[in-house]
Write a protein that holds these residues in place. Structure first.
Motif, mmCIF file in Angstrom:
data_model
loop_
_atom_site.group_PDB
_atom_site.id
_atom_site.type_symbol
_atom_site.label_atom_id
_atom_site.label_comp_id
_atom_site.label_asym_id
_atom_site.label_seq_id
_atom_site.Cartn_x
_atom_site.Cartn_y
_atom_site.Cartn_z
ATOM 1 N N ASN A 192 3.736 18.475 -15.524
ATOM 2 C CA ASN A 192 4.550 19.866 -15.130
ATOM 3 C C ASN A 192 3.507 20.777 -14.429
ATOM 4 N N LEU A 193 2.168 20.644 -14.478
ATOM 5 C CA LEU A 193 1.217 21.534 -14.191
ATOM 6 C C LEU A 193 1.393 21.555 -12.323
ATOM 7 N N ALA A 194 2.069 22.862 -12.110
ATOM 8 C CA ALA A 194 2.276 22.901 -10.665
ATOM 9 C C ALA A 194 1.123 23.400 -9.867
ATOM 10 N N ASP A 195 1.063 23.202 -8.535
ATOM 11 C CA ASP A 195 0.313 23.696 -7.570
ATOM 12 C C ASP A 195 0.323 25.272 -7.487
ATOM 13 N N GLY A 196 -0.400 25.917 -6.775
ATOM 14 C CA GLY A 196 -0.681 27.460 -6.312
ATOM 15 C C GLY A 196 0.711 27.875 -5.858
ATOM 16 N N LYS A 197 1.480 26.844 -5.271
ATOM 17 C CA LYS A 197 2.791 27.590 -4.822
ATOM 18 C C LYS A 197 3.860 27.050 -5.797
ATOM 19 N N GLY A 198 3.592 26.598 -6.902
ATOM 20 C CA GLY A 198 4.932 26.317 -7.904
ATOM 21 C C GLY A 198 5.330 25.121 -7.676
ATOM 22 N N VAL A 199 4.874 24.082 -6.923
ATOM 23 C CA VAL A 199 5.397 22.705 -6.745
ATOM 24 C C VAL A 199 4.713 21.771 -7.516
ATOM 25 N N THR A 200 5.797 21.042 -8.181
ATOM 26 C CA THR A 200 5.107 20.142 -9.331
ATOM 27 C C THR A 200 4.717 18.789 -8.901
ATOM 28 N N PRO A 201 4.127 18.124 -9.605
ATOM 29 C CA PRO A 201 3.437 16.606 -9.137
ATOM 30 C C PRO A 201 4.839 15.806 -8.932
ATOM 31 N N LEU A 202 6.083 15.945 -9.466
ATOM 32 C CA LEU A 202 7.169 15.110 -9.409
ATOM 33 C C LEU A 202 7.735 15.631 -7.936
ATOM 34 N N GLN A 203 7.657 16.801 -7.666
ATOM 35 C CA GLN A 203 8.434 17.319 -6.485
ATOM 36 C C GLN A 203 7.502 16.590 -5.113
ATOM 37 N N HIS A 204 6.084 16.717 -5.507
ATOM 38 C CA HIS A 204 5.318 16.349 -4.515
ATOM 39 C C HIS A 204 5.476 14.843 -4.230
ATOM 40 N N ALA A 205 5.778 14.079 -5.394
ATOM 41 C CA ALA A 205 5.943 12.597 -5.277
ATOM 42 C C ALA A 205 7.236 12.346 -4.538
ATOM 43 N N ARG A 206 8.106 12.981 -4.787
ATOM 44 C CA ARG A 206 9.491 12.740 -4.057
ATOM 45 C C ARG A 206 9.255 13.337 -2.667
ATOM 46 N N ALA A 207 8.593 14.307 -2.167
ATOM 47 C CA ALA A 207 8.503 14.721 -0.831
ATOM 48 C C ALA A 207 7.697 13.673 -0.099
ATOM 49 N N GLY A 208 6.882 12.802 -0.846
ATOM 50 C CA GLY A 208 6.142 11.827 -0.088
ATOM 51 C C GLY A 208 6.683 10.605 0.071
ATOM 52 N N GLY A 209 7.812 10.524 -0.875
ATOM 53 C CA GLY A 209 8.458 9.323 -0.872
ATOM 54 C C GLY A 209 7.972 8.029 -1.923
#
Length: 223
Positions: A192-209
């Motif tokens: 759950n450690l997010a990037d500098g914009k607050g986007v989490t690993p899970l959110q990035h994985a979803r965005a990438g499909g």
């Protein structure tokens, strides 16, 4: 006048016996880098026996060991490391033999650097440990090796990314990056450690499909 002539003669003799390149580097040092790049172990041993400085730098600030690592010349690297080359010596862009071997997945050289004092906390010009680019580039065994060595899996670089985030953001979601995510999570990566914009690993994985990575993160408690 006679003294001045003698000094000039001595300087000329010295210049002839120890030739320099345009950058001021002795020819023996240039030869050591060339031997390292080509993997010529015999030449490396001969040059070192003749007194060539083992950690002499080229125009980019690289040592001969870093040159051998660039070319993935394992036996040349072994000869240099066994002779005492500094595995943490950085060039002008802050790469060291250890960091470069990790980033490029040069596993045999990496293991040698780890056995000879690699600084696990050292970082590259992006402020990242060796584990971060290794994760990004899909070097599964390198990632495993660095985790086992004790590299911090939650280190954050200057981009505000961890190894887990880079594996997802810059990876391709395929089998290698799925395995790397698995290894990082198992090693204690904060899912759950997010990037500098607050986007989490899970959110990035979803965005990438990346369905498999998304499922693995969710199973580990990612939000």
């Amino acid at each position: 006048m006679r003294y001045f002539s003698a000094v000039l003669a001595f300087v000329a003799l010295l210049s002839a016996s120890v030739p320099f390149t345009a950058s001021g580097e002795t020819m023996s040092e240039t030869s050591l880098h060339a031997a390292a790049t080509s993997g010529d172990v015999a030449a490396i041993e001969k040059l070192l026996s003749a007194g060539t400085a083992i950690d002499a730098r080229d125009d980019s600030g690289a040592t001969a060991l870093l040159a051998a690592t660039h070319a993935n010349q394992v036996e040349a690297a072994r000869a240099l490391i066994d002779a005492g080359a500094d595995v943490n010596a950085k060039d002008d862009i802050e790469d060291s033999p250890y960091l470069y071997a990790g980033a490029r997945g040069h596993l045999e050289i990496l293991k040698m650097t780890l056995a000879h004092g690699a600084d696990l906390k050292s970082v590259n010009r992006y402020g990242g440990t060796a584990l971060i680019p290794a994760s990004e580039r899909g070097h599964v065994e390198t990632v495993r090796t660095l985790i086992d060595a004790g590299v911090d899996v939650n280190h954050v670089n200057k981009l505000h990314w961890t190894a887990l985030l880079e594996a997802i953001i810059l990876g391709d979601g395929g089998e290698r990056h799925q395995k790397i995510v698995e290894l990082l999570v198992k090693a204690g990566a904060d899912v759950n450690l997010a990037d500098g914009k607050g986007v989490t690993p899970l959110q990035h994985a979803r965005a990438g499909g990346y369905k498999e990575i998304e499922a693995a993160l969710a199973a580990a408690g990612a939000r």
